[in-house]
Enzyme design. Structure first.
Site, PDB file in Angstrom:
ATOM      1  CG  HIS A   1      -2.077  -0.898   1.132  1.00 55.31           C
ATOM      2  ND1 HIS A   1      -3.345  -0.521   1.479  1.00 55.31           N
ATOM      3  CD2 HIS A   1      -2.173  -2.179   0.683  1.00 55.31           C
ATOM      4  CE1 HIS A   1      -4.184  -1.524   1.258  1.00 55.31           C
ATOM      5  NE2 HIS A   1      -3.497  -2.547   0.792  1.00 55.31           N
TER       6      HIS A   1
ATOM      7  CE1 TYR B   1      -5.106   3.919  11.329  1.00 52.93           C
ATOM      8  CE2 TYR B   1      -4.437   4.291   9.056  1.00 52.93           C
ATOM      9  CZ  TYR B   1      -4.298   3.610  10.259  1.00 52.93           C
ATOM     10  OH  TYR B   1      -3.348   2.625  10.376  1.00 52.93           O
TER      11      TYR B   1
ATOM     12  N   PRO C   1      -3.203  -0.025  19.603  1.00 55.41           N
ATOM     13  CG  PRO C   1      -5.347  -0.828  19.131  1.00 55.41           C
ATOM     14  CD  PRO C   1      -4.483  -0.348  20.252  1.00 55.41           C
TER      15      PRO C   1
ATOM     16  CE  LYS D   1       5.042   3.019  13.611  1.00 52.64           C
ATOM     17  NZ  LYS D   1       4.970   2.613  12.199  1.00 52.64           N
TER      18      LYS D   1
ATOM     19  CE1 TYR E   1      -0.440   3.990   9.672  1.00 49.86           C
ATOM     20  CE2 TYR E   1       0.473   3.173   7.604  1.00 49.86           C
ATOM     21  CZ  TYR E   1      -0.522   3.153   8.570  1.00 49.86           C
ATOM     22  OH  TYR E   1      -1.591   2.306   8.427  1.00 49.86           O
TER      23      TYR E   1
HETATM   24  C1  DHB Z   1      -4.866  -2.624  11.200  1.00 50.40           C
HETATM   25  C2  DHB Z   1      -4.648  -2.368  12.538  1.00 50.40           C
HETATM   26  C3  DHB Z   1      -4.138  -1.161  12.917  1.00 50.40           C
HETATM   27  O1  DHB Z   1      -3.915  -0.894  14.211  1.00 50.40           O
HETATM   28  C4  DHB Z   1      -3.844  -0.178  11.999  1.00 50.40           C
HETATM   29  O2  DHB Z   1      -3.373   1.019  12.413  1.00 50.40           O
HETATM   30  C5  DHB Z   1      -4.044  -0.445  10.672  1.00 50.40           C
HETATM   31  C6  DHB Z   1      -4.558  -1.672  10.280  1.00 50.40           C
HETATM   32  C7  DHB Z   1      -5.418  -3.938  10.783  1.00 50.40           C
HETATM   33  O3  DHB Z   1      -5.660  -4.776  11.643  1.00 50.40           O
HETATM   34  O4  DHB Z   1      -5.656  -4.118   9.589  1.00 50.40           O
END
Ligand code: DHB
Length: 386
Positions: free
Chosen positions: A65, A194, A283, A287, A375
């Protein structure tokens, strides 16, 4: 200890340097390969997995991506990672990484010992530390080694040996959690979205062309079984009001608690902590596994040096080396979490300030580069790991 990403990858890298190890885990192989975890692999982490022979580069190319979108205040902004920092991320779900890592151990003739529950790590400050435990069949076992590595997750047994107690660390909790679902449907968007809106956070992610992963902000005490599919779709759709989400059967619901944690110590004598045993991040930004790979590279370097020369210098330096990235990733995960969520006690000032922060991030190229660099992943800074 622990057949998660960090334990398995360290065992794999050590073996390439001729250092034998045994990986144990209390779970079965099926349970480990089934566990649903996050899905994003940074570009430096992807490079480690490919160059060490764990992951297939052609497969990975299909998961690449080059950007993500932020939706807030009726606006959509795309971060173009290639344009900003010439990097990408990979939607390579953690259980797929685990399958590849376990396959590598099996291929090399040293499969992990599953269903081995460690009860304690003893004699840390001798040159023969040992693990005592019990198999799922009730048989006691003992493993005596030169070094013990606790890669046994957030409920780490090894942490008690290293830190004196399991809870000994720097610690922060959050007043919200994520409600996560797996949906059998095609993806609605080409890239991850997001979103922050009045209801809080929504993330539209993916697993593959037939399965989508989506999350929305919820109360940490929510019981996943009590939330109806209709309520779930309402909350997810409210995060992306201008695009109708492609729907399908929801076949899994779970609540993910948020915590930031760093253990006070990462080493005691010949016992080391890494991955979630050493630190936990919330989450947002995914990371966790990427950070665990940094620990692996530092510890791999230290152990290779020790077994080649007998010098403990890099083993002693491991905590200091690993902690540099740990605290950067702690900051990034905390920052992205705070920016995208709405705390239950947020005031109107907090809400408007938050939108100001998002406007700043999406309108300044320098700010976008700051985000994109973090990121997609900072370079690990460890040489000669392979
Ligand atoms: C996913 C989880 C995340 O915490 C994130 O920032 C992006 C993707 C996922 O589980 O796809």
């Amino acid at each position: 200890m622990g057949a998660g990403p960090s334990g398995l990858l360290l065992a794999h890298l050590l073996q390439k340097a001729g250092i034998d190890s045994v990986v144990i885990d209390n779970k079965s192989r099926e349970d480990i390969e089934r566990t649903v975890k996050a899905g994003i692999v940074e570009s430096p982490a992807a490079e480690v997995l490919v160059k060490s022979g764990v992951s297939d580069p052609i497969n990975l190319e299909g998961m690449k991506h080059d950007g993500v979108e932020f939706h807030f205040d009726g606006r959509a902004h795309r971060f173009d990672f290639q344009d900003l920092v010439e990097k990408s991320v990979y939607v390579y779900p953690q259980h797929e990484v685990l399958k590849d890592l376990i396959a590598a151990r099996v291929r090399d003739g040293v499969p992990p010992l599953f269903e081995h529950q460690a009860d304690a790590v003893l004699d840390a400050e001798t040159d023969q530390p040992r693990i005592v435990g019990t198999t799922s069949g009730g048989e006691p076992f003992e493993i005596v080694a030169d070094v013990v590595v606790g890669a046994d997750g957030s409920g780490s047994i090894a942490r008690t040996t290293v830190c004196g107690s399991q809870r000994d660390g720097y610690f922060r909790e959050y007043p919200f959690a994520w409600f996560g679902v797996l949906v059998e449907a095609p993806s609605t968007f080409d890239e991850l979205v997001y979103s922050r809106s009045e209801n809080g956070f929504v993330l539209i992610s993916t697993r593959d062309k037939d399965v989508q992963r989506m999350y929305f902000q919820c109360d940490p005490l929510t019981d996943a079984a009590t939330v109806s599919d209709e309520q779930i779709w309402d909350r997810l759709q409210s995060g992306v009001p201008s695009t109708e989400l492609l729907r399908g059967p929801i076949f899994r619901k779970d609540v993910l608690r948020f915590r930031s944690f760093v253990a006070h110590e990462l080493r005691k004598g010949r016992v080391f902590l890494m991955g979630d045993a050493a630190h936990t991040v919330p989450p947002t930004g995914a990371k966790g596994m990427n950070l665990a790979i940094s620990d692996v590279l530092w510890l791999n370097q230290a152990l290779r040096s020790f077994f080649a020369t007998g010098s403990e210098e890099l083993m002693i330096a491991y905590p200091e080396n690993a902690l540099k990235r740990i605290w950067k990733a702690q900051h990034f995960s905390f920052w992205m979490t705070s920016m995208m969520h709405i705390a239950p006690d947020a005031t109107e000032f907090d809400n408007r300030r938050g939108l100001g922060e998002l406007a700043l991030l999406t309108e300044s190229r320098y700010a976008q580069q700051y985000f994109a660099e973090a990121y997609t992943g900072w370079d690990y800074g460890v040489d000669d790991w392979n």
